[in-house]
Write a protein that holds these residues in place. Structure first.
Motif, PDB file in Angstrom:
ATOM      1  N   VAL A   9      -5.031  -1.900   4.053  1.00 46.85           N
ATOM      2  CA  VAL A   9      -4.881  -2.883   4.891  1.00 46.85           C
ATOM      3  C   VAL A   9      -5.846  -4.069   4.683  1.00 46.85           C
ATOM      4  CG1 VAL A   9      -5.421  -3.442   7.390  1.00 46.85           C
ATOM      5  CG2 VAL A   9      -4.196  -1.315   6.928  1.00 46.85           C
ATOM      6  N   TYR A  10      -7.092  -3.742   4.128  1.00 47.01           N
ATOM      7  CA  TYR A  10      -7.943  -4.619   3.814  1.00 47.01           C
ATOM      8  C   TYR A  10      -7.475  -5.651   2.877  1.00 47.01           C
ATOM      9  CZ  TYR A  10     -12.008  -7.053   1.677  1.00 47.01           C
ATOM     10  OH  TYR A  10     -12.905  -7.873   1.294  1.00 47.01           O
ATOM     11  N   VAL A  11      -6.840  -4.959   1.808  1.00 47.26           N
ATOM     12  CA  VAL A  11      -6.061  -5.639   0.433  1.00 47.26           C
ATOM     13  C   VAL A  11      -5.136  -6.526   0.956  1.00 47.26           C
ATOM     14  CG1 VAL A  11      -4.856  -5.532  -1.603  1.00 47.26           C
ATOM     15  CG2 VAL A  11      -6.937  -3.957  -1.207  1.00 47.26           C
ATOM     16  N   LEU A  12      -4.136  -6.022   1.817  1.00 49.20           N
ATOM     17  CA  LEU A  12      -3.356  -6.864   2.455  1.00 49.20           C
ATOM     18  C   LEU A  12      -3.634  -8.106   3.184  1.00 49.20           C
ATOM     19  CD1 LEU A  12      -0.890  -3.903   3.678  1.00 49.20           C
ATOM     20  CD2 LEU A  12      -0.396  -5.456   1.462  1.00 49.20           C
ATOM     21  N   LEU A  13      -4.786  -8.138   3.980  1.00 51.03           N
ATOM     22  CA  LEU A  13      -5.259  -8.975   4.639  1.00 51.03           C
ATOM     23  C   LEU A  13      -6.103  -9.908   3.817  1.00 51.03           C
ATOM     24  CD1 LEU A  13      -6.363  -7.122   7.956  1.00 51.03           C
ATOM     25  CD2 LEU A  13      -4.359  -8.497   7.738  1.00 51.03           C
ATOM     26  N   LYS A  14      -6.566  -9.590   2.943  1.00 53.59           N
ATOM     27  CA  LYS A  14      -7.663 -10.590   2.048  1.00 53.59           C
ATOM     28  C   LYS A  14      -7.113 -11.086   0.787  1.00 53.59           C
ATOM     29  CE  LYS A  14     -10.939 -10.226   5.040  1.00 53.59           C
ATOM     30  NZ  LYS A  14     -11.649 -11.434   5.840  1.00 53.59           N
ATOM     31  N   THR A  15      -5.912 -10.719   0.454  1.00 55.11           N
ATOM     32  CA  THR A  15      -5.378 -11.042  -0.726  1.00 55.11           C
ATOM     33  C   THR A  15      -3.938 -11.591  -0.701  1.00 55.11           C
ATOM     34  OG1 THR A  15      -4.400  -9.062  -1.517  1.00 55.11           O
ATOM     35  CG2 THR A  15      -6.707  -9.196  -1.957  1.00 55.11           C
ATOM     36  N   LYS A  16      -3.362 -11.912  -1.572  1.00 51.55           N
ATOM     37  CA  LYS A  16      -1.906 -12.474  -1.721  1.00 51.55           C
ATOM     38  C   LYS A  16      -0.830 -11.497  -1.840  1.00 51.55           C
ATOM     39  CE  LYS A  16      -2.262 -14.109  -6.521  1.00 51.55           C
ATOM     40  NZ  LYS A  16      -2.167 -14.985  -7.380  1.00 51.55           N
ATOM     41  N   TYR A  17      -1.307 -10.290  -2.202  1.00 45.12           N
ATOM     42  CA  TYR A  17      -0.296  -9.097  -2.644  1.00 45.12           C
ATOM     43  C   TYR A  17       0.474  -8.667  -1.490  1.00 45.12           C
ATOM     44  CZ  TYR A  17      -3.276  -9.174  -6.761  1.00 45.12           C
ATOM     45  OH  TYR A  17      -4.049  -9.669  -7.920  1.00 45.12           O
ATOM     46  N   ALA A  18       1.765  -8.352  -1.884  1.00 46.39           N
ATOM     47  CA  ALA A  18       2.501  -7.762  -0.798  1.00 46.39           C
ATOM     48  C   ALA A  18       2.395  -6.177  -0.995  1.00 46.39           C
ATOM     49  CB  ALA A  18       3.974  -8.173  -0.966  1.00 46.39           C
ATOM     50  N   LEU A  19       3.133  -5.428   0.322  1.00 49.86           N
ATOM     51  CA  LEU A  19       2.838  -4.122   0.322  1.00 49.86           C
ATOM     52  C   LEU A  19       3.643  -3.474  -0.905  1.00 49.86           C
ATOM     53  CD1 LEU A  19       1.906  -1.268   1.520  1.00 49.86           C
ATOM     54  CD2 LEU A  19       3.849  -1.575   3.068  1.00 49.86           C
ATOM     55  N   ARG A  20       5.059  -3.902  -1.253  1.00 51.81           N
ATOM     56  CA  ARG A  20       5.894  -3.114  -2.086  1.00 51.81           C
ATOM     57  C   ARG A  20       5.328  -3.244  -3.584  1.00 51.81           C
ATOM     58  NH1 ARG A  20      10.775  -0.985  -1.923  1.00 51.81           N
ATOM     59  NH2 ARG A  20      11.096  -1.611  -0.012  1.00 51.81           N
ATOM     60  N   PRO A  21       4.658  -4.345  -4.136  1.00 50.56           N
ATOM     61  CA  PRO A  21       4.260  -4.467  -5.268  1.00 50.56           C
ATOM     62  C   PRO A  21       3.030  -3.653  -5.391  1.00 50.56           C
ATOM     63  CG  PRO A  21       4.747  -6.586  -4.587  1.00 50.56           C
ATOM     64  CD  PRO A  21       4.956  -5.732  -3.237  1.00 50.56           C
ATOM     65  N   LEU A  22       2.144  -3.569  -4.487  1.00 46.01           N
ATOM     66  CA  LEU A  22       0.861  -2.538  -4.585  1.00 46.01           C
ATOM     67  C   LEU A  22       1.361  -1.308  -4.749  1.00 46.01           C
ATOM     68  CD1 LEU A  22      -1.177  -4.423  -1.784  1.00 46.01           C
ATOM     69  CD2 LEU A  22      -1.588  -4.404  -4.179  1.00 46.01           C
ATOM     70  N   LEU A  23       2.118  -0.735  -4.054  1.00 43.14           N
ATOM     71  CA  LEU A  23       2.735   0.674  -4.099  1.00 43.14           C
ATOM     72  C   LEU A  23       3.402   1.025  -5.192  1.00 43.14           C
ATOM     73  CD1 LEU A  23       4.043   1.366  -0.280  1.00 43.14           C
ATOM     74  CD2 LEU A  23       1.649   1.851  -1.389  1.00 43.14           C
ATOM     75  N   THR A  24       4.213   0.095  -5.784  1.00 45.77           N
ATOM     76  CA  THR A  24       4.734   0.344  -7.130  1.00 45.77           C
ATOM     77  C   THR A  24       3.870   0.161  -8.159  1.00 45.77           C
ATOM     78  OG1 THR A  24       6.676  -1.079  -6.333  1.00 45.77           O
ATOM     79  CG2 THR A  24       6.610  -0.694  -8.620  1.00 45.77           C
ATOM     80  N   GLY A  25       2.733  -0.484  -8.271  1.00 43.72           N
ATOM     81  CA  GLY A  25       1.858  -0.425  -9.107  1.00 43.72           C
ATOM     82  C   GLY A  25       0.939   0.962  -9.148  1.00 43.72           C
ATOM     83  N   LEU A  26       0.683   1.599  -7.744  1.00 44.56           N
ATOM     84  CA  LEU A  26       0.054   2.813  -7.739  1.00 44.56           C
ATOM     85  C   LEU A  26       1.222   3.790  -8.487  1.00 44.56           C
ATOM     86  CD1 LEU A  26      -1.352   2.455  -4.221  1.00 44.56           C
ATOM     87  CD2 LEU A  26      -2.762   2.499  -6.304  1.00 44.56           C
ATOM     88  N   LYS A  27       2.437   3.714  -8.149  1.00 46.11           N
ATOM     89  CA  LYS A  27       3.345   4.703  -8.628  1.00 46.11           C
ATOM     90  C   LYS A  27       3.304   4.934 -10.038  1.00 46.11           C
ATOM     91  CE  LYS A  27       7.321   5.160  -6.572  1.00 46.11           C
ATOM     92  NZ  LYS A  27       8.644   4.950  -6.013  1.00 46.11           N
ATOM     93  N   PHE A  28       3.480   3.432 -10.458  1.00 47.86           N
ATOM     94  CA  PHE A  28       3.280   3.304 -12.076  1.00 47.86           C
ATOM     95  C   PHE A  28       2.029   4.048 -12.661  1.00 47.86           C
ATOM     96  CE2 PHE A  28       2.074   1.049 -15.970  1.00 47.86           C
ATOM     97  CZ  PHE A  28       3.206   1.246 -16.697  1.00 47.86           C
TER      98      PHE A  28
END
Length: 358
Positions: free
Chosen positions: A67-86
């Motif tokens: 939640v902190y990353v989503l509020l403080k950065t320009k990244y969206a949820l899906r790309p973040l989760l995709t990166g973690l899955k990768f």
């Protein structure tokens, strides 16, 4: 096209390391003091149940960070989760020895269950020993012996990671071992003499040496966990995926071109953030430990009660509930911070980060 974020700059890295070190240090002090207060002054000696509550709360670390990353950065949820899955898929590929393909679509949940349970059990064992030891020994003993885990980790890293011995570090390890032996065999001292209840409880305890030895075993296991985490779990950089340093397993020959092509394609995609933002992957691992603890590690509670090893009882009053909550919150900060610290430094965690400011 979303730009790929680079490695943290030296100044930013040192600032983050310093803040992390202070937060982890304070959290450990709070967790230790409140744990002893709960089990001695308040008389709530339920080490396994306290451990279960505290480690289950690790589950909160990832959603809070996300939640902190989503509020403080320009990244969206899906790309973040995709990166973690990768990242998890790449790690599973590194662990595997017989796979003939690699896909950024991820790995099945079933293939993650056994590593998660085994990793959680390995991580939880020294923590459980620590919770058992705290009411048996003084805070001075527990703190001194537990903090030797960084030096045990350095010793293990020489054998398991191929780290070269350094004269200064070897000297530091020797001094640390002598210090631990002095604490263990030199008697116990109560850190807070103003607390007569704590002093009387520890003075009458027949097992301060048992508490010291439990802490020593916990420290040794935790040091080993740090090295295994650094080798098998900590997220490697893109360069380390093909690095021959020995800290990560070399990819099979068949995977060289496949992995390179997959990584190159993924990193230039708008739908993925890789590497994940600072600490996010580490807190995902921490939250996974919390989830596994919550789902699996309740099983011994009725067994311990049935065999009268630890008779289960709910917290009797608000003071006990608040103490458990304080231990849980400080435990989340300490363990999440230490997990992130593994990714910032050599095995030994934040103890090595401290050297940057000396």
């Amino acid at each position: 096209m979303e730009p790929v974020h680079e490695s943290t700059s030296s100044h930013t890295s040192k600032t983050a390391a310093f803040v992390l070190f202070v937060a982890v240090l304070l959290a450990f002090v709070v967790e230790t003091q409140v744990t002893q207060y709960l089990q001695t002054t308040l008389g709530y000696k339920q080490p396994y149940f306290i451990f279960y509550i505290v480690h289950s709360c690790f589950l909160l670390s990832f959603p809070i960070h996300l939640v902190y990353v989503l509020l403080k950065t320009k990244y969206a949820l899906r790309p973040l989760l995709t990166g973690l899955k990768f990242a998890l898929t790449a790690q599973m590929t590194l662990w595997s020895s017989g796979r003939s393909s690699f896909s950024i679509r991820g790995v099945s949940t079933a293939k993650l269950v056994v590593p998660i349970i085994c990793g959680t059990a390995f991580y939880n064992l020294p923590a459980l020993l620590w919770f058992i030891a705290v009411p048996l020994a003084s805070i001075t003993d527990v703190t001194a012996i537990w903090n030797a885990n960084a030096f045990f980790a350095y010793i293990f890293s020489v054998k398991l990671l191929g780290v070269q011995w350094g004269t200064l570090r070897l000297f530091a390890v020797s001094i640390a071992i002598l210090g631990v032996l002095t604490v263990v065999y030199g008697g116990t001292t109560v850190l807070s003499p103003h607390s007569k209840l704590v002093e009387a409880d520890l003075a009458n305890s027949p097992a301060p040496f048992v508490g010291d030895m439990l802490t020593l075993v916990a420290s040794l296991l935790y040091g080993l966990y740090q090295v295994l985490y650094k080798r098998y779990i900590a997220l490697p950089s893109v360069a380390e995926l093909t690095d021959d340093s020995g800290r990560y397993r070399q990819l099979p020959d068949w995977a060289d071109n496949i992995i390179d092509d997959e990584i190159a394609a993924a990193l230039h995609s708008e739908d993925i953030v890789y590497p994940p933002p600072f600490g996010l992957h580490a807190n995902l691992i921490t939250a996974t430990i919390g989830l596994c603890t919550l789902v699996v590690f309740w099983i011994p509670i009725p067994l311990l009660h049935y065999y009268q090893i630890e008779s289960f009882r709910l917290p009797p009053n608000a003071s006990t509930v608040m103490a458990i909550a304080g231990i849980a919150m400080s435990g989340v900060v300490f363990n999440a911070g230490f997990m992130v610290g593994y990714n910032l430094s050599e095995p030994g965690g934040l103890s090595d980060l401290r050297d940057e400011f000396i």
